[in-house]
Design a protein around this motif. Structure first.
Motif, PDB file in Angstrom:
ATOM      1  N   LYS A 131      25.064  53.028 114.153  1.00  0.00           N
ATOM      2  CA  LYS A 131      25.482  51.850 114.918  1.00  0.00           C
ATOM      3  C   LYS A 131      26.973  51.557 114.753  1.00  0.00           C
ATOM      4  O   LYS A 131      27.402  50.412 114.583  1.00  0.00           O
ATOM      5  CB  LYS A 131      24.640  50.627 114.525  1.00  0.00           C
ATOM      6  CG  LYS A 131      23.161  50.801 114.855  1.00  0.00           C
ATOM      7  CD  LYS A 131      22.358  49.568 114.502  1.00  0.00           C
ATOM      8  CE  LYS A 131      20.891  49.769 114.874  1.00  0.00           C
ATOM      9  NZ  LYS A 131      20.057  48.585 114.537  1.00  0.00           N
ATOM     10  N   LEU A 132      27.767  52.641 114.801  1.00  0.00           N
ATOM     11  CA  LEU A 132      29.213  52.527 114.712  1.00  0.00           C
ATOM     12  C   LEU A 132      29.837  53.000 116.019  1.00  0.00           C
ATOM     13  O   LEU A 132      29.361  53.967 116.632  1.00  0.00           O
ATOM     14  CB  LEU A 132      29.750  53.377 113.550  1.00  0.00           C
ATOM     15  CG  LEU A 132      29.292  52.968 112.142  1.00  0.00           C
ATOM     16  CD1 LEU A 132      29.733  54.014 111.127  1.00  0.00           C
ATOM     17  CD2 LEU A 132      29.856  51.603 111.775  1.00  0.00           C
ATOM     18  N   THR A 157      35.874  52.481 114.924  1.00  0.00           N
ATOM     19  CA  THR A 157      36.305  51.119 114.618  1.00  0.00           C
ATOM     20  C   THR A 157      35.985  50.807 113.163  1.00  0.00           C
ATOM     21  O   THR A 157      35.047  51.346 112.588  1.00  0.00           O
ATOM     22  CB  THR A 157      35.600  50.095 115.519  1.00  0.00           C
ATOM     23  OG1 THR A 157      34.172  50.254 115.384  1.00  0.00           O
ATOM     24  CG2 THR A 157      35.994  50.302 116.967  1.00  0.00           C
ATOM     25  N   SER A 158      36.803  49.940 112.581  1.00  0.00           N
ATOM     26  CA  SER A 158      36.591  49.527 111.194  1.00  0.00           C
ATOM     27  C   SER A 158      37.079  48.096 111.036  1.00  0.00           C
ATOM     28  O   SER A 158      37.547  47.467 111.992  1.00  0.00           O
ATOM     29  CB  SER A 158      37.366  50.453 110.242  1.00  0.00           C
ATOM     30  OG  SER A 158      38.749  50.172 110.316  1.00  0.00           O
ATOM     31  N   ALA A 159      37.002  47.592 109.807  1.00  0.00           N
ATOM     32  CA  ALA A 159      37.439  46.223 109.529  1.00  0.00           C
ATOM     33  C   ALA A 159      38.938  46.039 109.771  1.00  0.00           C
ATOM     34  O   ALA A 159      39.404  44.936 110.041  1.00  0.00           O
ATOM     35  CB  ALA A 159      37.096  45.853 108.089  1.00  0.00           C
ATOM     36  N   TYR A 181      40.014  63.750 107.756  1.00  0.00           N
ATOM     37  CA  TYR A 181      41.271  63.041 107.519  1.00  0.00           C
ATOM     38  C   TYR A 181      41.246  61.821 108.430  1.00  0.00           C
ATOM     39  O   TYR A 181      40.789  61.908 109.572  1.00  0.00           O
ATOM     40  CB  TYR A 181      42.478  63.901 107.906  1.00  0.00           C
ATOM     41  CG  TYR A 181      42.703  65.111 107.035  1.00  0.00           C
ATOM     42  CD1 TYR A 181      43.394  65.012 105.830  1.00  0.00           C
ATOM     43  CD2 TYR A 181      42.244  66.366 107.433  1.00  0.00           C
ATOM     44  CE1 TYR A 181      43.621  66.132 105.042  1.00  0.00           C
ATOM     45  CE2 TYR A 181      42.463  67.487 106.651  1.00  0.00           C
ATOM     46  CZ  TYR A 181      43.148  67.364 105.458  1.00  0.00           C
ATOM     47  OH  TYR A 181      43.363  68.470 104.683  1.00  0.00           O
ATOM     48  N   SER A 182      41.754  60.693 107.955  1.00  0.00           N
ATOM     49  CA  SER A 182      41.772  59.501 108.797  1.00  0.00           C
ATOM     50  C   SER A 182      43.042  58.698 108.578  1.00  0.00           C
ATOM     51  O   SER A 182      43.694  58.784 107.527  1.00  0.00           O
ATOM     52  CB  SER A 182      40.549  58.621 108.517  1.00  0.00           C
ATOM     53  OG  SER A 182      40.577  58.145 107.177  1.00  0.00           O
ATOM     54  N   CYS A 183      43.408  57.921 109.597  1.00  0.00           N
ATOM     55  CA  CYS A 183      44.571  57.035 109.520  1.00  0.00           C
ATOM     56  C   CYS A 183      44.386  55.937 110.566  1.00  0.00           C
ATOM     57  O   CYS A 183      43.459  55.981 111.379  1.00  0.00           O
ATOM     58  CB  CYS A 183      45.866  57.804 109.787  1.00  0.00           C
ATOM     59  SG  CYS A 183      46.014  58.465 111.472  1.00  0.00           S
ATOM     60  N   ARG A 184      45.267  54.966 110.557  1.00  0.00           N
ATOM     61  CA  ARG A 184      45.217  53.927 111.591  1.00  0.00           C
ATOM     62  C   ARG A 184      45.422  54.579 112.962  1.00  0.00           C
ATOM     63  O   ARG A 184      46.199  55.519 113.098  1.00  0.00           O
ATOM     64  CB  ARG A 184      46.300  52.873 111.358  1.00  0.00           C
ATOM     65  CG  ARG A 184      45.991  51.898 110.222  1.00  0.00           C
ATOM     66  CD  ARG A 184      47.072  50.845 110.123  1.00  0.00           C
ATOM     67  NE  ARG A 184      46.818  49.894 109.052  1.00  0.00           N
ATOM     68  CZ  ARG A 184      46.148  48.764 109.201  1.00  0.00           C
ATOM     69  NH1 ARG A 184      45.650  48.444 110.385  1.00  0.00           N
ATOM     70  NH2 ARG A 184      45.970  47.944 108.181  1.00  0.00           N
ATOM     71  N   LEU A 185      44.747  54.044 113.959  1.00  0.00           N
ATOM     72  CA  LEU A 185      44.854  54.590 115.309  1.00  0.00           C
ATOM     73  C   LEU A 185      46.302  54.573 115.807  1.00  0.00           C
ATOM     74  O   LEU A 185      46.731  55.479 116.515  1.00  0.00           O
ATOM     75  CB  LEU A 185      43.964  53.796 116.271  1.00  0.00           C
ATOM     76  CG  LEU A 185      43.980  54.231 117.735  1.00  0.00           C
ATOM     77  CD1 LEU A 185      43.596  55.701 117.881  1.00  0.00           C
ATOM     78  CD2 LEU A 185      43.050  53.346 118.560  1.00  0.00           C
TER      79      LEU A 185
END
Length: 207
Positions: A131-132, A157-159, A181-185
């Motif tokens: 449910k993301l 999406t995240s907090a 790997y992840s970062c701000r959009l």
């Protein structure tokens, strides 16, 4: 309402629509500009091999760290690392200023995913099941040493807002490596090709 008031209201609504349309067009043009101007993968590779990368005008020392019982080498920026968590076959690395997250899992079993398309499809189903919100972007295959690394990029999406994620896996007859790997959009075009470059160097010493 008098006719002149109606006309004035119509003009105001039309002007507002034009302003919204122009704003959306400006956003689109800015995104296309960032995409055009992003640093090429090969340039990132050259910087990684020199252990010094330039991210938006700031120099960061980088090094390759062996994780999950020395099974995999991950580039990190030691001066910016906030925490490194290793637990058995899983490693998580979080950077402070850059807000880069790295997750890696080593599995002692053969890959059950055939290719990048199937990988992206599985990710879509998994995010939906959890449910993301997840919007798939690109998917492909990169060569790293003697291995092929499949990746599937998307927006989640995240907090803290939108997050750009490069999910990857490298399969084998006896083991599978998966991670992301992840970062701000907002940093997608600043770091997206860096993530791909890191994938090409993950097993480079294993040639």
């Amino acid at each position: 309402m008098h006719l002149d008031e109606k006309l004035l209201q119509m003009r105001m609504e039309r002007k507002k629509q034009e302003e919204v349309k122009k704003h959306l067009q400006d956003i689109k043009e800015d995104i296309l500009r960032q995409e055009r101007e992003q640093k090429p993968i090969q340039e990132w590779v050259r910087e990684l091999t020199c252990n010094l990368v330039d991210i938006k005008g700031v120099k960061y020392v980088c090094e390759k760290k062996r994780v999950v019982d020395n099974h995999i080498g991950i580039y990190i920026f030691p001066e910016d690392v906030e925490k490194i968590i290793e637990d058995s076959n899983v490693a998580t690395i979080i950077h402070h200023t850059l807000e880069i997250g790295i997750n890696v899992t080593f599995l002692n079993q053969p890959a059950v995913i055939k290719n990048q398309k199937e990988f992206q499809a599985k990710l879509i189903r998994q995010y939906k099941q959890d449910k993301l919100d997840y919007c798939p972007l690109d998917a492909g295959v990169l060569t790293s040493g003697k291995y092929k690394v499949c990746f599937a990029e998307g927006i989640a999406t995240s907090a803290v807002g939108g997050v750009f994620i490069n999910n990857f896996f490298c399969g084998g007859k006896k083991r599978t490596i998966i991670g992301n790997y992840s970062c701000r959009l907002t940093e997608r075009y600043s770091l997206g090709n860096l993530f791909r470059a890191m994938l090409t160097q993950m097993f480079e010493e294993d040639k």
